[in-house]
Design a protein around this motif. Structure first.
Motif, PDB file in Angstrom:
ATOM      1  N   GLY A  43      -6.051  19.527   6.997  1.00 50.34           N
ATOM      2  CA  GLY A  43      -7.075  18.944   6.420  1.00 50.34           C
ATOM      3  C   GLY A  43      -6.179  19.365   5.731  1.00 50.34           C
ATOM      4  O   GLY A  43      -6.505  18.109   5.052  1.00 50.34           O
ATOM      5  N   LEU A  44      -5.493  19.469   4.787  1.00 57.07           N
ATOM      6  CA  LEU A  44      -4.773  19.398   3.287  1.00 57.07           C
ATOM      7  C   LEU A  44      -4.543  18.175   3.466  1.00 57.07           C
ATOM      8  O   LEU A  44      -4.392  16.748   2.843  1.00 57.07           O
ATOM      9  CB  LEU A  44      -3.890  20.523   3.471  1.00 57.07           C
ATOM     10  N   ILE A  45      -3.607  17.962   4.757  1.00 57.61           N
ATOM     11  CA  ILE A  45      -3.170  16.438   4.457  1.00 57.61           C
ATOM     12  C   ILE A  45      -3.717  15.562   4.418  1.00 57.61           C
ATOM     13  O   ILE A  45      -3.462  14.081   3.985  1.00 57.61           O
ATOM     14  CB  ILE A  45      -2.467  16.253   5.701  1.00 57.61           C
ATOM     15  N   GLY A  46      -4.860  15.300   5.334  1.00 56.89           N
ATOM     16  CA  GLY A  46      -5.541  14.027   5.902  1.00 56.89           C
ATOM     17  C   GLY A  46      -6.657  14.150   4.390  1.00 56.89           C
ATOM     18  O   GLY A  46      -7.066  13.008   4.284  1.00 56.89           O
ATOM     19  N   HIS A  47      -6.910  14.953   3.826  1.00 60.10           N
ATOM     20  CA  HIS A  47      -7.691  15.046   2.110  1.00 60.10           C
ATOM     21  C   HIS A  47      -6.783  14.267   1.053  1.00 60.10           C
ATOM     22  O   HIS A  47      -7.476  13.836   0.305  1.00 60.10           O
ATOM     23  CB  HIS A  47      -7.995  16.188   1.253  1.00 60.10           C
ATOM     24  N   ALA A  48      -5.097  14.725   1.125  1.00 58.64           N
ATOM     25  CA  ALA A  48      -5.110  14.368   0.582  1.00 58.64           C
ATOM     26  C   ALA A  48      -4.203  11.997   0.998  1.00 58.64           C
ATOM     27  O   ALA A  48      -4.034  11.591  -0.168  1.00 58.64           O
ATOM     28  CB  ALA A  48      -3.193  14.346   0.104  1.00 58.64           C
ATOM     29  N   LEU A  49      -3.747  11.854   2.568  1.00 58.36           N
ATOM     30  CA  LEU A  49      -4.156  11.185   2.516  1.00 58.36           C
ATOM     31  C   LEU A  49      -5.101  10.170   3.019  1.00 58.36           C
ATOM     32  O   LEU A  49      -5.358   8.606   1.872  1.00 58.36           O
ATOM     33  CB  LEU A  49      -3.882  10.782   4.304  1.00 58.36           C
ATOM     34  N   PHE A  50      -6.800   9.917   3.017  1.00 58.89           N
ATOM     35  CA  PHE A  50      -8.238   9.960   2.929  1.00 58.89           C
ATOM     36  C   PHE A  50      -8.513  10.130   1.840  1.00 58.89           C
ATOM     37  O   PHE A  50      -9.970   9.027   1.878  1.00 58.89           O
ATOM     38  CB  PHE A  50      -8.012  10.025   4.507  1.00 58.89           C
ATOM     39  N   VAL A  51      -9.237  11.077   1.572  1.00 60.87           N
ATOM     40  CA  VAL A  51     -10.108  11.304   0.734  1.00 60.87           C
ATOM     41  C   VAL A  51      -9.583  10.653  -0.519  1.00 60.87           C
ATOM     42  O   VAL A  51     -10.511  10.428  -1.830  1.00 60.87           O
ATOM     43  CB  VAL A  51     -10.713  13.015   0.274  1.00 60.87           C
ATOM     44  N   ASN A  52      -8.773  11.887  -0.758  1.00 62.69           N
ATOM     45  CA  ASN A  52      -8.049  11.022  -2.195  1.00 62.69           C
ATOM     46  C   ASN A  52      -6.764  10.563  -1.920  1.00 62.69           C
ATOM     47  O   ASN A  52      -4.985  11.496  -2.794  1.00 62.69           O
ATOM     48  CB  ASN A  52      -7.683  12.160  -3.148  1.00 62.69           C
ATOM     49  N   GLY A  53      -6.555   9.228  -1.582  1.00 60.97           N
ATOM     50  CA  GLY A  53      -5.371   8.636  -1.069  1.00 60.97           C
ATOM     51  C   GLY A  53      -4.369   7.934  -2.612  1.00 60.97           C
ATOM     52  O   GLY A  53      -4.633   7.521  -3.026  1.00 60.97           O
ATOM     53  N   PRO A  54      -3.093   8.034  -2.377  1.00 60.99           N
ATOM     54  CA  PRO A  54      -2.637   7.320  -2.915  1.00 60.99           C
ATOM     55  C   PRO A  54      -3.195   5.749  -3.020  1.00 60.99           C
ATOM     56  O   PRO A  54      -3.812   5.173  -2.366  1.00 60.99           O
ATOM     57  CB  PRO A  54      -1.460   7.024  -2.745  1.00 60.99           C
ATOM     58  N   VAL A  55      -3.139   5.364  -4.625  1.00 60.19           N
ATOM     59  CA  VAL A  55      -3.255   3.671  -4.948  1.00 60.19           C
ATOM     60  C   VAL A  55      -2.761   2.823  -5.370  1.00 60.19           C
ATOM     61  O   VAL A  55      -1.810   3.192  -6.379  1.00 60.19           O
ATOM     62  CB  VAL A  55      -5.150   3.751  -5.068  1.00 60.19           C
ATOM     63  N   ASP A  56      -2.826   2.320  -5.103  1.00 60.80           N
ATOM     64  CA  ASP A  56      -1.596   0.358  -5.616  1.00 60.80           C
ATOM     65  C   ASP A  56      -1.867   0.642  -6.937  1.00 60.80           C
ATOM     66  O   ASP A  56      -3.432   0.341  -7.876  1.00 60.80           O
ATOM     67  CB  ASP A  56      -1.193  -0.140  -5.304  1.00 60.80           C
ATOM     68  N   PRO A  57      -1.123   0.829  -8.123  1.00 63.42           N
ATOM     69  CA  PRO A  57      -1.822   0.787  -9.282  1.00 63.42           C
ATOM     70  C   PRO A  57      -2.427  -0.666 -10.009  1.00 63.42           C
ATOM     71  O   PRO A  57      -2.174  -1.765  -9.278  1.00 63.42           O
ATOM     72  CB  PRO A  57      -0.685   0.533 -10.262  1.00 63.42           C
ATOM     73  N   THR A  58      -3.727  -1.070 -10.511  1.00 64.61           N
ATOM     74  CA  THR A  58      -4.456  -2.065 -11.068  1.00 64.61           C
ATOM     75  C   THR A  58      -3.471  -2.954 -12.070  1.00 64.61           C
ATOM     76  O   THR A  58      -3.384  -2.040 -12.790  1.00 64.61           O
ATOM     77  CB  THR A  58      -6.174  -2.153 -10.696  1.00 64.61           C
ATOM     78  N   PRO A  59      -3.636  -4.140 -11.413  1.00 65.47           N
ATOM     79  CA  PRO A  59      -3.663  -4.350 -12.496  1.00 65.47           C
ATOM     80  C   PRO A  59      -4.480  -4.727 -14.289  1.00 65.47           C
ATOM     81  O   PRO A  59      -5.753  -4.787 -13.642  1.00 65.47           O
ATOM     82  CB  PRO A  59      -3.658  -6.405 -12.199  1.00 65.47           C
ATOM     83  N   SER A  60      -3.782  -4.606 -15.275  1.00 72.39           N
ATOM     84  CA  SER A  60      -4.448  -4.226 -16.868  1.00 72.39           C
ATOM     85  C   SER A  60      -5.572  -5.743 -16.901  1.00 72.39           C
ATOM     86  O   SER A  60      -5.014  -6.985 -16.148  1.00 72.39           O
ATOM     87  CB  SER A  60      -3.949  -4.200 -17.578  1.00 72.39           C
TER      88      SER A  60
END
Length: 79
Positions: A43-60
């Motif tokens: 559940g912790l791993i799933g939350h880290a991946l899918f709910v609060n997943g890492p995203v690429d930085p967006t260009p300014s």
């Protein structure tokens, strides 16, 4: 200061060993305690991946506006 993902990486073994050990000491069989603790870790791993997943930085915004204004320049006219 640790980030969210550092905390998740630290909580995975705590959930596996700590919760399984606590449930075993509380009288629950080990064959039930380990899968229960593993579900919490998953559940912790799933939350880290899918709910609060890492995203690429967006260009300014300024970088995109410079590119868009340069493409809107008028073409030279020949007289």
């Amino acid at each position: 200061m640790p980030s969210y993902y550092d905390l998740i990486l630290g909580l995975i073994p705590v959930a596996l060993f700590g919760l399984a050990g606590t449930l075993t000491i509380a009288g629950i069989q080990l064959t039930v305690a380990v899968p229960a603790a593993a579900l919490v870790a998953v559940g912790l791993i799933g939350h880290a991946l899918f709910v609060n997943g890492p995203v690429d930085p967006t260009p300014s915004h300024s970088a995109t506006s410079t590119a868009s204004t340069s493409s809107k320049q008028a073409a030279p006219t020949s007289d």
